[in-house]
Design an enzyme around this catalytic site. Structure first.
Site, short mmCIF file in Angstrom:
data_model
loop_
_atom_site.label_atom_id
_atom_site.label_comp_id
_atom_site.label_asym_id
_atom_site.label_seq_id
_atom_site.Cartn_x
_atom_site.Cartn_y
_atom_site.Cartn_z
N ARG A 202 0.85 -1.20 0.00
CA ARG A 202 0.00 0.00 0.00
C ARG A 202 0.88 1.24 0.00
O ARG A 202 0.60 2.23 -0.65
CB ARG A 202 -0.98 0.00 1.18
CG ARG A 202 -1.81 1.26 1.25
CD ARG A 202 -3.16 1.11 1.97
NE ARG A 202 -3.19 0.14 3.04
CZ ARG A 202 -2.63 0.30 4.26
NH1 ARG A 202 -2.02 1.43 4.56
NH2 ARG A 202 -2.71 -0.65 5.16
N TYR B 152 -16.67 17.42 -15.38
CA TYR B 152 -16.97 16.01 -15.45
C TYR B 152 -18.11 15.69 -14.46
O TYR B 152 -18.04 16.06 -13.29
CB TYR B 152 -15.71 15.21 -15.09
CG TYR B 152 -15.92 13.73 -15.11
CD1 TYR B 152 -16.17 13.07 -16.31
CD2 TYR B 152 -15.90 13.00 -13.93
CE1 TYR B 152 -16.38 11.71 -16.32
CE2 TYR B 152 -16.11 11.63 -13.95
CZ TYR B 152 -16.35 10.99 -15.14
OH TYR B 152 -16.57 9.65 -15.15
N ASP C 209 -7.70 19.73 -13.71
CA ASP C 209 -7.92 18.41 -14.30
C ASP C 209 -7.45 18.49 -15.75
O ASP C 209 -8.07 19.17 -16.58
CB ASP C 209 -9.42 18.07 -14.21
CG ASP C 209 -9.75 16.69 -14.77
OD1 ASP C 209 -9.01 16.21 -15.65
OD2 ASP C 209 -10.76 16.11 -14.33
N LYS D 53 -8.13 7.67 -19.46
CA LYS D 53 -8.46 8.26 -20.76
C LYS D 53 -7.22 8.27 -21.67
O LYS D 53 -6.72 7.23 -22.00
CB LYS D 53 -9.07 9.63 -20.54
CG LYS D 53 -10.15 9.67 -19.43
CD LYS D 53 -11.40 8.89 -19.76
CE LYS D 53 -12.35 8.71 -18.58
NZ LYS D 53 -12.73 9.93 -17.89
C1 LIG Z 1 -13.24 10.23 -16.57
C2 LIG Z 1 -12.92 11.52 -15.97
C3 LIG Z 1 -12.74 11.66 -14.59
C4 LIG Z 1 -12.93 10.48 -13.63
O1 LIG Z 1 -12.00 9.48 -13.87
P1 LIG Z 1 -12.27 7.90 -13.57
O2 LIG Z 1 -10.97 7.30 -13.96
O3 LIG Z 1 -13.41 7.49 -14.45
O4 LIG Z 1 -12.60 7.78 -12.14
C5 LIG Z 1 -12.39 12.89 -14.09
N1 LIG Z 1 -12.24 13.96 -14.91
C6 LIG Z 1 -12.43 13.87 -16.25
C7 LIG Z 1 -12.26 15.08 -17.09
C8 LIG Z 1 -12.77 12.66 -16.82
O5 LIG Z 1 -12.96 12.58 -18.14
#
Ligand SMILES: *Cc1c(COP(=O)(O)O)cnc(C)c1O
Length: 386
Positions: free
Chosen positions: A53, A105, A177, A202
């Site tokens: 961890r 998001y 983000d 992504k």
């Molecule tokens: C998908 C996404 C998230 C969340 O990510 P997960 O891996 O699905 O938990 C946060 N911000 C953006 C812009 C995203 O496209």
């Protein structure tokens, strides 16, 4: 490679940072250290690895890699993008306030509004493309500004340097983000952000085969806190997923170029098609964020949104496509088409959605890296069917 990968260009760093050959065997690919614990050499002496961890070499490789790509002091990897969001907000205490981009998001909005709300943290959702609106929303309790740029799905652009200046003048932290552009196209820390967040699910992974989240901290102080939270709260990314994301990142540069060139071809089709009214893409000169985007990023990415007029028309397009897949998510090699109002943004109340422009006729495409002609041809036949 020999020497410090951080002295080299982006794709060289992507392939080498954090990924020295494994010392026992010389393995070129970072092995998947699938272990929960590590034996001690003798009482009171270990190799820096105690329990997985806290420490895992595959995870450490990914963390050093993304830190080198974003230009951060260090990074931490989590089980998903949302787990990274939940680690990020541990910088806050109850009674404090966050200003966030109004179009964000859907899952992040859900976490902020339905979970953190119970812990006495207040949120204001503002149009951060308008820096005066950001300034006006700042209060003495504001400890964080949370920005997505481009936003999902409206592709709104926030001036990062401007937002950093306002945030810091109020003694708050700017978190960005950077999922949509990836560090290949935009590095928010270079514009004054304090923390960068990724859903590595992504573009970083890029192959739609794992989930992951990353935080990159500009400062030693934030990095040490995130390492402590990662170990204490435990939402760590497993070694197999770290391996998959590391492998994905090696081709990030070539993939992003192809995502963007395919997006350009699709934009040409959309611009000429009678059934398409509005197109939202920050690479179009008439997009309100175009100039800012050109200044702070080296490209426009592979996600685009357009309006076909109604729920029914959007449904017709989504049902007709053959090459594009009807699915949530983005950033993979395969092109995905989705309907934000009923899919990714269903958790945003309809009145909020409509207020900010997420209409029922809006369609979003995450453009993949298939052959350009196949994507354009497929979309043309689907649009013709409306
Ligand atoms: C998908 C996404 C998230 C969340 O990510 P997960 O891996 O699905 O938990 C946060 N911000 C953006 C812009 C995203 O496209």
């Amino acid at each position: 490679m020999k020497g410090n990968p951080r002295d080299y260009g982006f794709s060289t760093r992507a392939i080498h940072a954090g990924q020295d050959p494994e010392p026992t065997t010389g393995a070129v690919a970072v092995p998947i250290f699938q272990t929960s614990t590590y034996v001690h050499d003798e009482f009171g002496q270990h190799k820096g690895f105690e329990y997985a961890r806290g420490e895992n070499p595959t995870r450490a490789a990914l963390e050093e890699n993304i830190a080198a790509l974003e230009g951060g002091f260090g990074a931490t990897a989590y089980a998903s993008g949302m787990a990274a969001v939940s680690a990020l907000v541990t910088l806050l205490r109850s009674g404090e306030h966050v200003v966030a981009s109004r179009d964000m998001y859907g899952g992040t909005f859900r976490y902020f509004s339905k979970v953190l709300d119970r812990y006495g943290i207040d949120f204001s959702y503002v149009d951060t493309t308008d820096l005066s609106a950001l300034e006006a929303a700042m209060t003495p309790q504001t400890k964080m500004v949370y920005v997505e740029t481009p936003t999902n799905p409206l592709m709104e652009i926030t001036d990062l340097a401007g937002a950093a200046e306002i945030t810091h003048a109020h003694g708050a932290v700017l978190a960005v983000d950077n999922t949509f552009l990836s560090p290949y196209l935009q590095r928010p820390l270079e514009h004054g952000a304090d923390v960068v967040l990724h859903s590595a699910t992504k573009f970083l992974n890029g192959h739609s085969d794992s989930l992951g989240g990353l935080l990159v901290a500009a400062s030693k102080e934030h990095q040490e806190w995130f390492v402590f939270v990662q170990k204490s709260a435990g939402a760590i990314l497993g070694p197999m997923d770290c391996f998959l994301i590391l492998r994905g990142i090696k081709t990030l540069g070539v993939r992003m170029d192809r995502h963007e060139s395919n997006a350009k071809a699709i934009l040409e089709l959309l611009a000429d098609h009678p059934k398409v009214s509005t197109i939202l893409y920050p690479g179009l000169p008439d997009h309100p964020g175009y100039e800012v985007q050109r200044r702070q990023a080296s490209g426009f990415g592979g996600v685009l949104t357009f309006e076909v007029g109604s729920f029914e028309a959007a449904g017709a397009v989504l049902n007709k496509v053959q090459v594009l897949s009807l699915a949530e998510s983005l950033g993979g090699v395969e092109s995905l088409i989705s309907h934000p109002a009923s899919m990714t943004h269903a958790s945003v109340p309809k009145e909020n959605r409509e207020k900010i422009g997420i209409t029922d006729g809006l369609v979003r495409i995450s453009v993949g890296i298939e052959d350009e002609a196949d994507l354009v041809g497929d979309l043309r036949q689907a649009l013709d069917a409306i």
